[in-house]
Design an enzyme around this catalytic site. Structure first.
Site, PDB file in Angstrom:
ATOM      1  N   LYS A 142       0.870  -1.224   0.106  1.00  0.00           N
ATOM      2  CA  LYS A 142      -0.103   0.023   0.135  1.00  0.00           C
ATOM      3  C   LYS A 142       0.850   1.250  -0.094  1.00  0.00           C
ATOM      4  O   LYS A 142       0.315   2.325  -0.300  1.00  0.00           O
ATOM      5  CB  LYS A 142      -0.993   0.200   1.389  1.00  0.00           C
ATOM      6  CG  LYS A 142      -1.792  -1.292   1.374  1.00  0.00           C
ATOM      7  CD  LYS A 142      -2.495  -1.171   2.672  1.00  0.00           C
ATOM      8  CE  LYS A 142      -3.112  -2.501   3.011  1.00  0.00           C
ATOM      9  NZ  LYS A 142      -3.552  -2.617   4.491  1.00  0.00           N
ATOM     10  N   GLY A 143       2.097   1.167   0.534  1.00  0.00           N
ATOM     11  CA  GLY A 143       2.938   2.174   0.675  1.00  0.00           C
ATOM     12  C   GLY A 143       3.197   3.109  -0.352  1.00  0.00           C
ATOM     13  O   GLY A 143       3.190   4.534  -0.173  1.00  0.00           O
ATOM     14  N   PHE A 195      13.649   4.096  10.925  1.00  0.00           N
ATOM     15  CA  PHE A 195      12.286   3.543  10.619  1.00  0.00           C
ATOM     16  C   PHE A 195      11.371   4.882  10.128  1.00  0.00           C
ATOM     17  O   PHE A 195      11.089   5.663  10.889  1.00  0.00           O
ATOM     18  CB  PHE A 195      11.737   2.832  11.851  1.00  0.00           C
ATOM     19  CG  PHE A 195      10.569   2.118  11.278  1.00  0.00           C
ATOM     20  CD1 PHE A 195      10.696   0.822  10.658  1.00  0.00           C
ATOM     21  CD2 PHE A 195       9.237   2.581  11.468  1.00  0.00           C
ATOM     22  CE1 PHE A 195       9.412   0.147  10.217  1.00  0.00           C
ATOM     23  CE2 PHE A 195       8.106   1.921  10.895  1.00  0.00           C
ATOM     24  CZ  PHE A 195       8.096   0.682  10.293  1.00  0.00           C
ATOM     25  N   GLU A 198       7.835   1.676  -6.189  1.00  0.00           N
ATOM     26  CA  GLU A 198       7.821   1.228  -4.778  1.00  0.00           C
ATOM     27  C   GLU A 198       8.452   2.164  -3.667  1.00  0.00           C
ATOM     28  O   GLU A 198       9.058   3.076  -4.174  1.00  0.00           O
ATOM     29  CB  GLU A 198       8.913  -0.169  -4.835  1.00  0.00           C
ATOM     30  CG  GLU A 198       9.073  -0.654  -3.321  1.00  0.00           C
ATOM     31  CD  GLU A 198       7.908  -1.261  -2.776  1.00  0.00           C
ATOM     32  OE1 GLU A 198       7.068  -0.631  -2.680  1.00  0.00           O
ATOM     33  OE2 GLU A 198       7.976  -2.297  -2.448  1.00  0.00           O
ATOM     34  N   ASP A 199       7.862   1.932  -2.404  1.00  0.00           N
ATOM     35  CA  ASP A 199       7.939   3.062  -1.590  1.00  0.00           C
ATOM     36  C   ASP A 199       9.783   3.066  -1.313  1.00  0.00           C
ATOM     37  O   ASP A 199      10.312   4.165  -1.109  1.00  0.00           O
ATOM     38  CB  ASP A 199       6.877   3.312  -0.510  1.00  0.00           C
ATOM     39  CG  ASP A 199       7.020   1.916   0.433  1.00  0.00           C
ATOM     40  OD1 ASP A 199       7.586   0.859  -0.047  1.00  0.00           O
ATOM     41  OD2 ASP A 199       6.089   1.548   1.179  1.00  0.00           O
ATOM     42  N   LYS A 210      17.308   2.786   1.578  1.00  0.00           N
ATOM     43  CA  LYS A 210      18.160   2.607   2.734  1.00  0.00           C
ATOM     44  C   LYS A 210      19.411   1.682   2.343  1.00  0.00           C
ATOM     45  O   LYS A 210      19.421   0.692   2.826  1.00  0.00           O
ATOM     46  CB  LYS A 210      17.242   1.597   3.836  1.00  0.00           C
ATOM     47  CG  LYS A 210      16.434   2.449   4.710  1.00  0.00           C
ATOM     48  CD  LYS A 210      15.827   1.606   5.673  1.00  0.00           C
ATOM     49  CE  LYS A 210      14.555   2.256   6.500  1.00  0.00           C
ATOM     50  NZ  LYS A 210      14.102   1.607   7.461  1.00  0.00           N
ATOM     51  N   ARG A 249       0.239   6.692   7.675  1.00  0.00           N
ATOM     52  CA  ARG A 249       0.252   6.609   6.065  1.00  0.00           C
ATOM     53  C   ARG A 249       0.091   8.265   5.549  1.00  0.00           C
ATOM     54  O   ARG A 249       0.847   8.545   4.699  1.00  0.00           O
ATOM     55  CB  ARG A 249      -0.458   5.497   5.311  1.00  0.00           C
ATOM     56  CG  ARG A 249       0.015   4.377   5.748  1.00  0.00           C
ATOM     57  CD  ARG A 249      -0.532   3.336   4.539  1.00  0.00           C
ATOM     58  NE  ARG A 249      -0.492   2.113   4.808  1.00  0.00           N
ATOM     59  CZ  ARG A 249       0.604   1.142   4.645  1.00  0.00           C
ATOM     60  NH1 ARG A 249       1.512   1.583   4.116  1.00  0.00           N
ATOM     61  NH2 ARG A 249       0.493  -0.020   4.993  1.00  0.00           N
ATOM     62  N   ASP A 283       4.280   3.280   6.910  1.00  0.00           N
ATOM     63  CA  ASP A 283       3.419   2.983   8.069  1.00  0.00           C
ATOM     64  C   ASP A 283       4.038   2.327   9.238  1.00  0.00           C
ATOM     65  O   ASP A 283       4.953   1.938   9.048  1.00  0.00           O
ATOM     66  CB  ASP A 283       2.125   2.017   7.602  1.00  0.00           C
ATOM     67  CG  ASP A 283       2.761   0.672   7.594  1.00  0.00           C
ATOM     68  OD1 ASP A 283       3.804   0.338   6.428  1.00  0.00           O
ATOM     69  OD2 ASP A 283       2.237  -0.223   8.152  1.00  0.00           O
ATOM     70  N   ASP A 334      14.903  -2.026   1.317  1.00  0.00           N
ATOM     71  CA  ASP A 334      15.578  -1.962   2.317  1.00  0.00           C
ATOM     72  C   ASP A 334      16.577  -3.226   2.547  1.00  0.00           C
ATOM     73  O   ASP A 334      17.598  -2.959   1.874  1.00  0.00           O
ATOM     74  CB  ASP A 334      14.467  -2.275   3.450  1.00  0.00           C
ATOM     75  CG  ASP A 334      14.884  -2.768   4.658  1.00  0.00           C
ATOM     76  OD1 ASP A 334      16.127  -2.387   5.265  1.00  0.00           O
ATOM     77  OD2 ASP A 334      14.307  -2.965   5.698  1.00  0.00           O
TER      78      ASP A 334
HETATM   79  P1  IMP Z   1      13.084  -5.254   1.847  1.00  0.00           P
HETATM   80  O1  IMP Z   1      12.459  -6.647   1.267  1.00  0.00           O
HETATM   81  O2  IMP Z   1      13.946  -5.627   3.023  1.00  0.00           O
HETATM   82  O3  IMP Z   1      13.848  -4.418   0.750  1.00  0.00           O
HETATM   83  O4  IMP Z   1      11.586  -4.672   2.363  1.00  0.00           O
HETATM   84  C1  IMP Z   1      10.993  -3.298   1.916  1.00  0.00           C
HETATM   85  C2  IMP Z   1       9.826  -3.417   2.769  1.00  0.00           C
HETATM   86  O5  IMP Z   1      10.009  -3.427   3.927  1.00  0.00           O
HETATM   87  C3  IMP Z   1       8.949  -2.222   2.102  1.00  0.00           C
HETATM   88  O6  IMP Z   1       7.981  -2.355   1.028  1.00  0.00           O
HETATM   89  C4  IMP Z   1       8.391  -1.697   3.468  1.00  0.00           C
HETATM   90  O7  IMP Z   1       7.060  -2.359   3.589  1.00  0.00           O
HETATM   91  C5  IMP Z   1       9.065  -2.398   4.699  1.00  0.00           C
HETATM   92  N1  IMP Z   1       9.840  -1.361   5.395  1.00  0.00           N
HETATM   93  C6  IMP Z   1      11.296  -1.088   5.332  1.00  0.00           C
HETATM   94  N2  IMP Z   1      11.651  -0.240   5.724  1.00  0.00           N
HETATM   95  C7  IMP Z   1      10.615   0.464   6.441  1.00  0.00           C
HETATM   96  C8  IMP Z   1      10.424   1.732   7.161  1.00  0.00           C
HETATM   97  O8  IMP Z   1      11.441   2.499   7.352  1.00  0.00           O
HETATM   98  N3  IMP Z   1       9.105   2.215   7.382  1.00  0.00           N
HETATM   99  C9  IMP Z   1       7.982   1.472   7.012  1.00  0.00           C
HETATM  100  N4  IMP Z   1       8.223   0.443   6.321  1.00  0.00           N
HETATM  101  C10 IMP Z   1       9.639  -0.265   5.885  1.00  0.00           C
HETATM  102 MG    MG Z   2       4.711  -1.739   5.330  1.00  0.00          MG
END
Ligand code: IMP
Ligand code: MG
Length: 172
Positions: A41-42, A149, A96-97, A128, A162, A156, A100
């Protein structure tokens, strides 16, 4: 608890940078059109602002995926909402938002490539970078952010926050 969060990225900063990225995308897709896939949703907030600033014709699709169980990243892509249409032969842009560890996007990319798009690019609002575990090539990055975070502008904490109009963060 989510009131008056410290600001990481102000509304103005976010909009200004999105306009620059929209122009970059337009430059890369002259004479083409794009299927934009917004990752629920982000990324809804970022997607709306981005596509409104673009001149390239788009079709909008949404997907909901995750690679998370609890707070730990697991190896598998869970597709909760899939595409409604065929993307074979199309230019596809994943919006994508945040990236990470990179796990979610790398699995999503693999999944979408298996549908034989003409091209596949990725736009993220926030990277990140220092948290990366899986290498994923990003085509458009609005902001590289520290390992905090973030909440607001789509991000969220347990579905809350959000709609905060800027990107704030939780102090540790
Ligand atoms: P990845 O698979 O580790 O790259 O995770 C990405 C997902 O983790 C994003 O789509 C977010 O839903 C969630 N996420 C990672 N960091 C944050 C944050 O700082 N705030 C909120 N959601 C986050
Ligand atoms: Mg999330």
């Amino acid at each position: 608890m989510l009131e008056n969060l410290p600001v990481l990225l102000s509304e103005e900063e976010v909009q200004k940078r999105i306009a620059e990225v929209a122009a970059e995308i337009d430059k890369d897709f002259v004479g083409e059109d794009i299927v934009v896939i917004s990752i629920l949703k982000g990324a809804i907030f970022f997607t709306v602002d981005l596509v409104k600033k673009m001149k390239t014709p788009i079709e909008l699709e949404v997907m909901q995926v995750s690679s998370y169980v609890g707070t730990e990243t697991t190896g598998n892509l869970l597709v909760k909402k899939d595409l409604d249409r065929d993307i074979a032969g199309r230019n596809v842009l994943i919006v994508e938002d945040i990236i990470d560890t990179g796990t979610t996007l790398s699995y999503l990319k693999e999944y979408l490539l298996s549908k034989n798009p003409k091209s596949l690019k990725i736009a993220v609002l926030a990277d990140k970078a220092e948290r990366r575990k899986v290498d994923v090539k990003l085509d458009y990055t609005c902001f590289v952010i520290p390992d905090k975070f973030v909440v607001g502008y789509g991000f969220d904490v347990d579905e809350k926050g959000r709609n905060i109009p800027y990107v704030g963060y939780i102090e540790d």
